[in-house]
Design an enzyme around this catalytic site. Structure first.
Site, PDB file in Angstrom:
ATOM      1  N   ASN A   7       0.878  -1.170   0.000  1.00 43.32           N
ATOM      2  CA  ASN A   7       0.000   0.000   0.000  1.00 43.32           C
ATOM      3  C   ASN A   7       0.914   1.218   0.000  1.00 43.32           C
ATOM      4  OD1 ASN A   7      -1.740   2.083   0.525  1.00 43.32           O
ATOM      5  ND2 ASN A   7      -2.744   1.107   2.267  1.00 43.32           N
ATOM      6  N   ARG A  91      -2.583  -2.107  -3.425  1.00 45.64           N
ATOM      7  CA  ARG A  91      -3.817  -1.375  -3.172  1.00 45.64           C
ATOM      8  C   ARG A  91      -3.767  -0.112  -4.034  1.00 45.64           C
ATOM      9  NH1 ARG A  91      -5.138   3.045   1.227  1.00 45.64           N
ATOM     10  NH2 ARG A  91      -7.337   3.273   0.741  1.00 45.64           N
ATOM     11  N   HIS A 180     -13.327   2.485   0.189  1.00 46.72           N
ATOM     12  CA  HIS A 180     -13.323   1.366   1.160  1.00 46.72           C
ATOM     13  C   HIS A 180     -13.943   0.094   0.561  1.00 46.72           C
ATOM     14  CE1 HIS A 180     -13.514   4.449   4.698  1.00 46.72           C
ATOM     15  NE2 HIS A 180     -12.280   4.039   4.537  1.00 46.72           N
ATOM     16  N   ARG A 241     -12.646  15.128   8.488  1.00 48.58           N
ATOM     17  CA  ARG A 241     -13.443  15.495   7.307  1.00 48.58           C
ATOM     18  C   ARG A 241     -14.875  15.825   7.719  1.00 48.58           C
ATOM     19  NH1 ARG A 241     -11.927  10.112   4.052  1.00 48.58           N
ATOM     20  NH2 ARG A 241      -9.931   9.949   5.101  1.00 48.58           N
ATOM     21  N   GLU A 385      -8.204  -5.784   4.741  1.00 44.92           N
ATOM     22  CA  GLU A 385      -8.063  -5.439   3.325  1.00 44.92           C
ATOM     23  C   GLU A 385      -6.854  -6.129   2.695  1.00 44.92           C
ATOM     24  OE1 GLU A 385      -9.457  -0.976   2.959  1.00 44.92           O
ATOM     25  OE2 GLU A 385      -8.863  -1.449   5.002  1.00 44.92           O
TER      26      GLU A 385
END
Ligand code: ADP
Length: 399
Positions: A7, A91, A180, A241, A385
């Site tokens: 990643n 990823r 996601h 956020r 993941e």
């Protein structure tokens, strides 16, 4: 087979070496501050201690070289040589409308990923660098790309379109993409296994709640709607956020505060959310610590998150005309009984009843927290993941 999962970010690189037969993590680690002074690699072999080493990593090439060196090191390594790494799974954040599933990476795929750079300017270019460097240092080893957006490509146009002129959607590719996806796919598959039911027979709301949070409606194993949008800013309130906000409030604030589009974007992504509302922290644990000390803005922040998640569950149950299961995952979903408990309070109209005492004991492990008489099953399912990237990589290179 041993699959290296990468990643790659702009200044960091996370990795795991996974044995695909046993699905064991043989080693994992993180390169930090790539291209910045004081770069280091933290490596942890299976069953061993974490080892942190300062190594100069002016570019990602040195970072991948450091990973290979650690993996093959006599003391902390887990394989004898590079020859024992059979494939690399990457990823990749944004696959735009081009990728609806994982793919073997070749020159054409790299070009298509590059075409999506505009949609994820901080992430995709870094993902591409990771791919190039692996190709350079591990020639001949197949590489597979797994996209955060791919799972949501099954959304129908009525779910992904914004109310803008159609020509602008076509010209600028502005639409809901969702993120996601790897996590929602992993936990929904794990849920189906745990419930002993086919994904085709399940209507699921999957809540991935972490620093970034997204909620997805999954019907017949397919994403039909999700809370994040064109970017990961949309949806519920997150660590830093804002989550969903009226676009006119954004232009109004930009004018009042004299912010450029880039400055406004940075404000909405980095200064809002839990941090902005609570004035305490972007971290869920610190929000609850502040609540325990009587902090009212922290309480408001927590109330907002739980309220917004409830609204998504209700609206997704409405569009699916039913609901069989709710999943909680991600750092908050897996660990915070307060958030799960708050969301599932007074939800019996929708058929959701949880065992509040049991819920308090579940942290980071898979468990059903709904009561036996709850119409809807509620599950905590830790996401993984990296494992899904390794599984996809194996499946694709075995074809
Ligand atoms: P990211 O989106 O960066 O992958 P994570 O999924 O790791 O983030 O989630 C980070 C969030 O999870 C933080 O808000 C953190 O406070 C929360 N979290 C982690 N552990 C716990 C815990 N034991 N109790 C409550 N919240 C937790």
């Amino acid at each position: 087979m041993n699959i290296l999962v990468i990643n790659c970010g702009s200044s960091s690189l996370k990795y795991q070496l996974i044995n695909s037969e046993s699905e064991e993590v043989l080693a994992k680690g993180l390169c930090e501050r790539i291209g910045i002074d004081g770069s280091c690699i933290t490596h942890q072999p299976k069953g061993g201690e974490k080892v942190k080493t300062e190594i100069a990593m002016p570019t990602h090439t040195q970072a991948v070289a450091a990973v290979i060196e650690k993996l093959t090191d006599e003391k902390v390594g887990v394989v004898k040589s590079l020859a024992e790494i059979d494939a690399v799974g990457h990823r990749i954040v944004h696959g735009g409308e081009k990728f609806a599933s994982s793919v073997v990476i070749d020159a054409e795929v790299m070009k298509a990923i590059e075409d999506c750079n505009d949609l994820a300017p901080l992430h995709n270019p870094a993902n591409l660098i990771g791919i190039r460097v692996c190709a350079e240092l591990m020639p001949g080893v197949p590489q597979v790309g797994v996209f955060d957006t791919a799972f949501h490509q099954t959304m129908p146009p009525k779910a992904y379109m914004y109310g803008i002129p159609y020509g602008d959607y076509e010209k600028y590719h502005v639409r809901k993409y969702g993120f996601h996806g790897t996590s929602h796919r992993f936990v929904s598959a794990a849920l189906s296994k745990a419930m002993g039911k086919d994904l085709k027979d399940l209507k699921i709301v999957s809540c991935h709640l972490g620093n970034g949070s997204s909620i997805t409606a999954i019907e017949n194993g397919k994403s039909i709607d999700t809370s994040m949008g064109f970017t990961p800013l949309d949806g519920v309130i997150m660590g830093t956020r804002s989550g969903a906000i009226d676009a006119s409030a954004v232009t109004y604030l930009a004018k009042k505060m004299n912010l450029s589009p880039d400055e406004m974007s940075s404000y909405l992504n980095k200064q809002c959310g839990f941090l902005g509302v609570s004035d305490v922290s972007s971290d869920n644990r610190e929000i609850y610590a502040a609540i325990n000390n009587g902090d009212e803005k922290a309480q408001l922040t927590a109330d907002m998150l739980r309220y917004e998640i409830k609204k998504y569950i209700g609206s997704y149950a409405a569009v699916m005309n039913g609901l069989d299961a709710v999943i909680f995952t991600g750092g908050i979903g897996e660990n915070s009984w307060e958030v799960r408990g708050g969301v599932c309070t007074n939800m019996d109209y929708l058929g959701i009843k949880i065992d509040f005492e049991l819920n308090k004991t579940i942290r980071g492990t898979q468990a059903k927290i709904s009561t036996p008489d709850s119409k809807v099953e509620v599950w905590v399912i830790p996401t993984n993941e990296e494992l899904l990237i390794a599984r996809d990589t194996l499946a694709i290179i075995s074809k």
